[in-house]
Enzyme design. Structure first.
Site, PDB file in Angstrom:
ATOM      1  CB  SER A  69      -0.854  -0.011   1.269  1.00 46.07           C
ATOM      2  OG  SER A  69      -1.493   1.234   1.463  1.00 46.07           O
ATOM      3  CE1 TYR A 117      -4.373  -2.046   5.151  1.00 48.08           C
ATOM      4  CE2 TYR A 117      -3.352   0.052   4.610  1.00 48.08           C
ATOM      5  CZ  TYR A 117      -3.962  -1.124   4.208  1.00 48.08           C
ATOM      6  OH  TYR A 117      -4.155  -1.367   2.867  1.00 48.08           O
ATOM      7  CE  LYS A 154      -1.731  -3.735   3.370  1.00 44.62           C
ATOM      8  NZ  LYS A 154      -1.887  -4.892   2.467  1.00 44.62           N
TER       9      LYS A 154
HETATM   10  N1  LIG Z   1      -8.761  -0.555  -1.317  1.00 42.37           N
HETATM   11  C1  LIG Z   1      -7.764   0.226  -0.999  1.00 42.37           C
HETATM   12  O1  LIG Z   1      -7.914   1.453  -0.958  1.00 42.37           O
HETATM   13  C2  LIG Z   1      -6.387  -0.368  -0.754  1.00 42.37           C
HETATM   14  C3  LIG Z   1      -5.280   0.488  -0.783  1.00 42.37           C
HETATM   15  C4  LIG Z   1      -4.013  -0.045  -0.582  1.00 42.37           C
HETATM   16  C5  LIG Z   1      -3.866  -1.400  -0.376  1.00 42.37           C
HETATM   17  N2  LIG Z   1      -4.956  -2.212  -0.324  1.00 42.37           N
HETATM   18  C6  LIG Z   1      -4.728  -3.642  -0.102  1.00 42.37           C
HETATM   19  O2  LIG Z   1      -5.299  -4.374  -1.175  1.00 42.37           O
HETATM   20  C7  LIG Z   1      -5.536  -5.723  -0.758  1.00 42.37           C
HETATM   21  C8  LIG Z   1      -6.900  -6.162  -1.249  1.00 42.37           C
HETATM   22  O3  LIG Z   1      -7.910  -5.440  -0.553  1.00 42.37           O
HETATM   23  P1  LIG Z   1      -9.163  -4.773  -1.277  1.00 42.37           P
HETATM   24  O4  LIG Z   1      -8.996  -3.322  -1.160  1.00 42.37           O
HETATM   25  O5  LIG Z   1      -9.376  -5.404  -2.595  1.00 42.37           O
HETATM   26  O6  LIG Z   1     -10.318  -5.152  -0.220  1.00 42.37           O
HETATM   27  P2  LIG Z   1     -11.536  -6.202  -0.293  1.00 42.37           P
HETATM   28  O7  LIG Z   1     -12.100  -6.228   1.082  1.00 42.37           O
HETATM   29  O8  LIG Z   1     -12.433  -5.868  -1.410  1.00 42.37           O
HETATM   30  O9  LIG Z   1     -10.799  -7.575  -0.613  1.00 42.37           O
HETATM   31  C9  LIG Z   1     -10.005  -8.217   0.358  1.00 42.37           C
HETATM   32  C10 LIG Z   1     -10.237  -9.721   0.296  1.00 42.37           C
HETATM   33  O10 LIG Z   1      -9.432 -10.339   1.325  1.00 42.37           O
HETATM   34  C11 LIG Z   1     -10.257 -11.336   1.950  1.00 42.37           C
HETATM   35  N3  LIG Z   1      -9.756 -11.620   3.302  1.00 42.37           N
HETATM   36  C12 LIG Z   1      -9.880 -10.867   4.425  1.00 42.37           C
HETATM   37  N4  LIG Z   1      -9.351 -11.527   5.464  1.00 42.37           N
HETATM   38  C13 LIG Z   1      -8.874 -12.703   4.995  1.00 42.37           C
HETATM   39  C14 LIG Z   1      -8.228 -13.818   5.595  1.00 42.37           C
HETATM   40  N5  LIG Z   1      -7.950 -13.860   6.914  1.00 42.37           N
HETATM   41  N6  LIG Z   1      -7.863 -14.854   4.794  1.00 42.37           N
HETATM   42  C15 LIG Z   1      -8.170 -14.851   3.461  1.00 42.37           C
HETATM   43  N7  LIG Z   1      -8.801 -13.843   2.856  1.00 42.37           N
HETATM   44  C16 LIG Z   1      -9.146 -12.776   3.611  1.00 42.37           C
HETATM   45  C17 LIG Z   1     -11.650 -10.745   1.950  1.00 42.37           C
HETATM   46  O11 LIG Z   1     -12.655 -11.721   2.130  1.00 42.37           O
HETATM   47  C18 LIG Z   1     -11.689 -10.098   0.567  1.00 42.37           C
HETATM   48  O12 LIG Z   1     -12.162 -11.014  -0.412  1.00 42.37           O
HETATM   49  C19 LIG Z   1      -5.355  -5.710   0.761  1.00 42.37           C
HETATM   50  O13 LIG Z   1      -4.088  -6.249   1.079  1.00 42.37           O
HETATM   51  C20 LIG Z   1      -5.406  -4.242   1.110  1.00 42.37           C
HETATM   52  O14 LIG Z   1      -4.703  -3.939   2.292  1.00 42.37           O
HETATM   53  C21 LIG Z   1      -6.216  -1.710  -0.503  1.00 42.37           C
END
Ligand SMILES: NC(=O)c1ccc[n+]([C@@H]2O[C@H](COP(=O)([O-])OP(=O)(O)OC[C@H]3O[C@@H](n4cnc5c(N)ncnc54)[C@H](O)[C@@H]3O)[C@@H](O)[C@H]2O)c1
Length: 287
Positions: free
Chosen positions: A143, A156, A160
Site C-alpha cells: 500500500s 495497518y 504494509k
Molecule cells: N482498497 C484500498 O484502498 C487499498 C489500498 C491499498 C492497499 N490495499 C490492499 O489491497 C488488498 C486487497 O484489498 P481490497 O482493497 O481489494 O479489499 P476487499 O475487502 O475488497 O478484498 C479483500 C479480500 O481479502 C479477503 N480476506 C480478508 N481476510 C482474509 C483472511 N484472513 N484470509 C483470506 N482472505 C481474507 C476478503 O474476504 C476479501 O475477499 C489488501 O491487502 C489491502 O490492504 C487496498
C-alpha cells in the site's frame, strides 16, 4: 512473462476487490485461477464468475492467517497444477484503526495476522516450489501506507511497511541467487473495494468489546462513499499489475497523489529532519 494460457495464478483475497479483478484479468488470458479467501459466499460467487470466462477456477476456503489452511491451499495447488506461475499475496484488512492509545491488542493482532502472516505463510508454502521451477511472479499487495506513515492507522501502516520490506528483500535475495522468479510490489492508493467493510471478516476472538470500539463518524462514512466515485477502480489496478508482469516491473503504484509525500519522507531520512506532518491516507483527496 508473456505466455499465459494454461498457466496457473493463485490469488489470496481473490473473492473481492483487487484480488478478484486480478483473477478476472488473468482468466481473460486463459490462466487457471485458484481463489483463496476466507469469505465463503463471496468465494463461491467469485469462482462462478471466473468459470464463466471459460477457464478452470478452483475456490479454496482459506484463512491466510492460519498455518494449516495455507498448508492445505498449497497441497491443492501442488496436486492440481504444480508451482504457481503467478502468486498474488493480496488478502488484507483495514485492521483496527483510530487513536493509537485507544487501540487494543486485538486491533494490532488482527492486522498483523492477516496482512503480515498472510504473506509469511504464502511465501513459506509456495516460494520453494517456485524457486525449484525457476520461473513465475510473486505480487505482494502492500500500500502507499507502506511507503509513508499516515496517522490514525498504525497497525495497518506497520503491516504494509513490512510487506514492502519483504517484497524488496525477496527481490534482492532472488536476484542475487540468479533466480527466474520475479517479485512485484503493489502499492495502491485508495481503490474502490470492500476494504472499508473489512470487519465482515474479523474473527470473533479478535473482536473488540463495545466499550473498546472507537467511534466512526457518519461524516467519515459519507466522505468514503463519495470518495469511491473518484478513486482508482479494481480493474484499473489489475491492468497495471498485468502490465508490470509482462514488463518485469517491481514497483506498481496506482496513482500520483502520494508521490510528493513519499519523496518528502525520503528527504527527511536523507537530511535527518523530522518526518513531514500530514493528514490521514484520504486527506490528499480532500485538498
Ligand atoms: N482498497 C484500498 O484502498 C487499498 C489500498 C491499498 C492497499 N490495499 C490492499 O489491497 C488488498 C486487497 O484489498 P481490497 O482493497 O481489494 O479489499 P476487499 O475487502 O475488497 O478484498 C479483500 C479480500 O481479502 C479477503 N480476506 C480478508 N481476510 C482474509 C483472511 N484472513 N484470509 C483470506 N482472505 C481474507 C476478503 O474476504 C476479501 O475477499 C489488501 O491487502 C489491502 O490492504 C487496498
Amino acid at each position: 512473462m508473456r505466455e499465459f494460457e494454461g498457466k496457473t495464478a493463485v490469488i489470496t483475497g481473490g473473492a473481492s476487490g483487487m484480488g478478484f479483478a486480478m483473477a478476472e484479468s488473468f482468466a481473460r488470458v486463459g490462466m487457471n485461477i485458484v481463489l483463496a479467501d476466507v469469505e465463503v459466499g463471496a468465494l463461491k460467487e467469485a469462482a462462478e464468475r471466473i468459470e464463466a470466462l471459460a477457464v478452470t477456477a478452483v475456490p479454496v476456503q482459506t484463512d491466510v492467517a492460519d498455518e494449516a489452511d495455507m498448508d492445505h491451499l498449497h497441497d491443492v495447488v501442488r496436486q492440481r497444477f504444480g508451482a504457481p506461475d503467478i502468486l498474488c499475496l493480496n488478502a488484507g484488512v483495514a485492521g483496527g484503526g483510530g487513536q493509537t492509545d485507544l487501540l487494543t491488542t486485538k486491533d494490532w493482532k488482527w492486522a498483523i495476522d492477516v496482512n503480515l502472516y498472510g504473506i509469511i505463510h504464502g511465501l513459506r508454502v509456495f516460494l520453494g516450489d517456485m524457486r525449484e521451477s525457476d520461473a513465475g511472479h510473486i505480487v505482494v499487495t502492500a500500500s502507499v501506507a507502506g511507503l509513508t506513515s499516515f496517522p490514525g492507522s498504525l497497525p495497518y501502516n506497520a503491516t504494509k511497511h513490512a510487506a514492502v520490506s519483504i517484497a524488496e528483500g525477496l527481490f534482492s535475495e532472488l536476484a542475487e541467487a540468479g533466480s527466474g522468479v520475479a517479485v512485484h510490489c503493489l502499492c495502491p492508493g485508495v481503490v474502490s473495494t470492500n476494504i472499508h467493510n473489512s470487519d465482515r471478516n474479523r474473527p470473533k476472538e479478535l473482536q473488540n468489546t463495545p466499550a473498546d470500539e472507537q467511534p466512526r463518524s457518519e461524516e467519515f462514512a459519507g466522505f468514503m462513499e463519495r470518495l469511491y466515485e473518484d478513486v482508482s477502480k479494481p480493474h484499473e489496478v489489475a491492468e497495471l499489475v498485468f502490465r508490470a508482469i509482462v514488463d518485469g516491473q517491481f514497483w506498481i503504484q496506482t496513482d500520483g497523489f502520494y508521490r510528493d509525500a513519499i519523496a518528502a519522507r525520503h528527504r527527511s531520512i536523507e537530511n535527518d529532519t523530522d518526518p513531514p506532518a500530514r493528514g490521514s491516507i484520504i486527506s490528499v483527496y480532500s485538498d
